[in-house]
Design a protein around this motif. Structure first.
Motif, short mmCIF file in Angstrom:
data_model
loop_
_atom_site.label_atom_id
_atom_site.label_comp_id
_atom_site.label_asym_id
_atom_site.label_seq_id
_atom_site.Cartn_x
_atom_site.Cartn_y
_atom_site.Cartn_z
N ASN A 238 0.81 -1.22 0.00
CA ASN A 238 0.00 0.00 0.00
C ASN A 238 0.85 1.27 0.00
O ASN A 238 0.31 2.38 0.10
CB ASN A 238 -0.94 -0.01 1.21
N PHE A 239 2.17 1.13 -0.11
CA PHE A 239 3.05 2.31 -0.15
C PHE A 239 2.72 3.18 -1.36
O PHE A 239 2.37 2.68 -2.43
CB PHE A 239 4.52 1.85 -0.22
N LYS A 240 2.84 4.49 -1.15
CA LYS A 240 2.61 5.43 -2.25
C LYS A 240 3.50 6.64 -2.03
O LYS A 240 3.73 7.03 -0.89
CB LYS A 240 1.15 5.85 -2.27
N SER A 241 4.02 7.20 -3.10
CA SER A 241 4.88 8.38 -2.96
C SER A 241 4.84 9.15 -4.26
O SER A 241 4.69 8.57 -5.34
CB SER A 241 6.32 7.93 -2.67
N SER A 242 5.01 10.47 -4.16
CA SER A 242 5.01 11.29 -5.37
C SER A 242 6.26 10.98 -6.22
O SER A 242 6.32 11.34 -7.39
CB SER A 242 4.99 12.77 -4.99
N HIS A 243 7.24 10.32 -5.64
CA HIS A 243 8.45 9.99 -6.40
C HIS A 243 8.27 8.74 -7.27
O HIS A 243 9.10 8.46 -8.13
CB HIS A 243 9.63 9.74 -5.44
N LEU A 244 7.20 7.98 -7.04
CA LEU A 244 7.00 6.76 -7.84
C LEU A 244 6.78 7.14 -9.31
O LEU A 244 5.98 8.03 -9.61
CB LEU A 244 5.79 5.96 -7.33
N PRO A 245 7.46 6.46 -10.23
CA PRO A 245 7.31 6.79 -11.65
C PRO A 245 6.03 6.19 -12.23
O PRO A 245 6.06 5.17 -12.92
CB PRO A 245 8.56 6.16 -12.28
N LEU A 246 4.93 6.85 -11.97
CA LEU A 246 3.62 6.35 -12.43
C LEU A 246 3.35 6.83 -13.86
O LEU A 246 3.70 7.94 -14.23
CB LEU A 246 2.51 6.85 -11.50
N THR A 247 2.72 5.97 -14.64
CA THR A 247 2.40 6.29 -16.03
C THR A 247 0.89 6.27 -16.22
O THR A 247 0.14 5.86 -15.33
CB THR A 247 2.98 5.23 -16.97
N GLU A 248 0.46 6.65 -17.42
CA GLU A 248 -0.98 6.58 -17.73
C GLU A 248 -1.48 5.14 -17.61
O GLU A 248 -2.64 4.91 -17.26
CB GLU A 248 -1.23 7.11 -19.16
N TYR A 249 -0.61 4.18 -17.90
CA TYR A 249 -1.02 2.77 -17.83
C TYR A 249 -1.29 2.36 -16.38
O TYR A 249 -2.24 1.63 -16.09
CB TYR A 249 0.05 1.87 -18.45
N ASP A 250 -0.45 2.85 -15.47
CA ASP A 250 -0.67 2.56 -14.04
C ASP A 250 -1.97 3.19 -13.56
O ASP A 250 -2.73 2.59 -12.82
CB ASP A 250 0.48 3.13 -13.20
N ASN A 251 -2.19 4.42 -14.01
CA ASN A 251 -3.37 5.14 -13.53
C ASN A 251 -4.67 4.47 -13.97
O ASN A 251 -5.58 4.29 -13.17
CB ASN A 251 -3.34 6.60 -13.99
N THR A 252 -4.72 4.06 -15.24
CA THR A 252 -5.97 3.43 -15.69
C THR A 252 -6.12 2.04 -15.08
O THR A 252 -7.22 1.63 -14.72
CB THR A 252 -6.05 3.34 -17.22
N LEU A 253 -5.00 1.32 -14.92
CA LEU A 253 -5.08 0.01 -14.26
C LEU A 253 -5.67 0.17 -12.86
O LEU A 253 -6.57 -0.57 -12.46
CB LEU A 253 -3.69 -0.63 -14.18
N ASP A 254 -5.19 1.18 -12.16
CA ASP A 254 -5.67 1.40 -10.80
C ASP A 254 -7.15 1.78 -10.78
O ASP A 254 -7.94 1.19 -10.04
CB ASP A 254 -4.83 2.51 -10.14
N VAL A 255 -7.52 2.74 -11.61
CA VAL A 255 -8.91 3.22 -11.62
C VAL A 255 -9.88 2.07 -11.92
O VAL A 255 -10.95 1.99 -11.35
CB VAL A 255 -9.07 4.36 -12.66
N GLU A 256 -9.47 1.17 -12.82
CA GLU A 256 -10.36 0.08 -13.22
C GLU A 256 -10.22 -1.16 -12.33
O GLU A 256 -10.84 -2.19 -12.58
CB GLU A 256 -10.08 -0.29 -14.69
#
Ligand code: ADP
Ligand code: MG
Length: 492
Positions: free
Chosen positions: A286-304
């Protein structure tokens, strides 16, 4: 008035951008597909980049969150759960002990005969799949099923195992769902995950439920330790090697546990452990940080996903998700750069159709014409006869996603090394640190595993690297639970 005009201007600008994007996407299909897919690949590579400087920031952020989670309940996204395990097995444990490992679609029961000299003399196990209807049924149905299997397992016991007369059998219960631990042998379920959804269980003591079922099934056995898989792995690893101080699971999901000094746990108000130490289950997924290199693919995977906003670190590094990230990149390339021809292959639209073992098989393809990649694309996605250039692109995407995951996992481990002060020793004083690793991803995805190890060495530097070892603690969690039942035996 002014505000309204500004708002309208913004909406207007957004509409223009959206229209422009549509035009760009449309045009692209008619432009050179190779160039466009190369651009998407380049963009992916840039967004997924994990230079050492970034990984150090992530490790520092992990350390900060660890402090916060230990300071107060709910102080961080990292739960930093107190496990009540304050004495890991020493090797002196003796006798026969049992374990039950429940945390997915299968459960395992096992028994070990311990010599008292850090040796497991005999080991037997059985693996049983859980019928899907029991994963969504009633607590009694699930636990009765498990208890009945335990009864069979005990009935099959060979003579090598010796239970001293007058003694009750003792069990370590590995239950890999989020649990609020109340003592070493009790804890209440916080929520189900991994496809389980059984009413009337949340908030109940899982040990009490299992014990009642064992009574109903005529199994005379006491649950002496309730643990999760990271804690079991830590205990199993420590039994083999005294220098084990950290356990990391990289399987369907990901998590870590480590040994913490009792003084460093402000939220702990119980008695000071004799050992001065306590095992902490980080729930690091459940770790999260603004330094994580998140992409559009991560964001849509998460949302869905079934748990949007949660387990962000896990969704970047663990086996359940790597193949799905690959699918999402391929989908965009198919749509915008006609990677697989004029139409998007219909199967590519199905979420989770590309599993991480298949991704791993493609990534490890060393044949000159990337035969395995071609076969997988055909068998799984129904795409026949892909050109070599396309297959190469697929392998490159696998490499980018796996590399990012492995390097982030290494940064997480660096965070633990920093938190426990192991990273700041001077030469000559550096303690040996062994990390017990388990999980199908780490075990089988060799590129991932090698990348993780190389990255950790890179991050800690040459001198410290000599004192760090990662060991595969295969099935450590089950054996570890039996060992914890032994070290928390009612007869000690
Ligand atoms: P769990 O985490 O469910 O307890 P495991 O530790 O056995 O179970 O891990 C299973 C996971 O490991 C799978 O979901 C998959 O993501 C990953 N995995 C299994 N085999 C491979 C493989 N050959 N290559 C890459 N990943 C694999
Ligand atoms: Mg497991």
């Amino acid at each position: 008035m002014g505000k309204v005009i500004v708002g309208a201007a913004v909406i207007g600008a957004a509409a223009v951008c959206a229209a422009a994007a549509l035009i760009v996407r449309h045009r692209v299909r008619n432009s050179n597909p190779c160039v466009k897919s190369a651009n998407i690949l380049k963009e992916l590579e840039e967004k997924c980049a994990t230079p050492a400087s970034k990984l150090r920031q992530i490790a520092d952020a992990m350390t900060v969150e660890m402090h916060a989670g230990l300071a107060s309940e709910g102080g961080s996204k990292l739960k930093m759960l107190i496990t009540y395990v304050d004495n890991l097995p020493t090797g002196d444990e003796e006798g026969v002990f049992y374990a039950l490992d429940l945390g997915g679609t299968n459960f395992r029961v096992l028994r070990v005969q311990l010599s008292g000299k850090s040796v497991i003399e005999y080991k037997e196990f059985a693996e049983v799949s859980i019928p899907p209807h029991l994963m969504v049924g009633t607590p009694d149905a699930l636990f009765d099923y498990i208890a009945a299997e335990l009864a069979k397992f005990i009935a099959d016991e060979s003579e090598k195992f010796h239970l001293p007369p007058g003694r009750q059998r003792e069990l370590g219960f590995t239950f890999s769902f989020p649990v609020l631990q109340l003592s070493i042998d009790s804890g209440t379920l916080i929520r189900w995950t991994k496809g389980f959804s059984i009413n009337d269980m949340i908030g109940k003591d899982v040990v009490a439920e299992l014990t009642k079922a064992m009574d109903r099934q005529g199994v005379d056995m006491r649950v002496s330790a309730l643990v999760n898989d990271t804690v079991g792995t830590l205990a199993g690893g420590k039994y083999d090697n005294k220098d084990v101080a950290i356990a990391v699971i990289l399987g369907t999901g990901s998590n870590a546990a480590y040994v913490e000094r009792a003084q460093a746990i402000p939220k702990w108000h119980g008695p000071h452990p004799k050992s001065g130490e306590m095992v902490i289950n980080m729930e690091w997924g459940n770790f999260k940080s603004s330094h994580l290199p998140l992409t559009e693919y991560d964001n849509t995977l998460d949302v869905e996903s079934l748990n949007p906003g949660e387990q962000i670190f896990e969704k970047m590094i663990a086996g359940m998700y790597l193949g799905e990230l690959l699918r999402r990149v391929l989908y965009r390339m198919a749509e915008e750069a006609a990677l697989f021809g004029d139409t998007v292959p219909p199967k590519l639209k199905t979420q989770f159709i590309l599993r991480t073992p298949e991704m791993s098989a493609m990534h490890h393809d060393t044949s000159p014409d990337l035969k395995v990649v071609g076969e997988k694309l055909k068998d799984i996605l129904g795409i026949p006869d892909t050109p070599l250039s396309t297959r190469k692109t697929v392998v490159e995407i696998c490499n980018i996603i796996a590399t990012r995951g492995a390097r982030l996992a290494a940064a997480g481990i660096l965070g633990i090394l920093k938190k426990t002060g192991r990273e700041s020793f001077r030469d000559g004083e550096i303690p040996n640190t062994v990390i017990a690793m388990d999980g199908g991803l780490y075990e089988h995805y060799i590129e991932y595993r090698n990348c993780l190890e190389n990255t950790l060495n890179e991050l800690v530097g040459e001198n410290f690297a000599k004192h760090i070892k990662l060991i595969l603690s295969n099935d450590g969690s089950g054996i570890g639970a039996a060992l914890l039942a032994a070290s928390h035996s009612q007869y000690i």
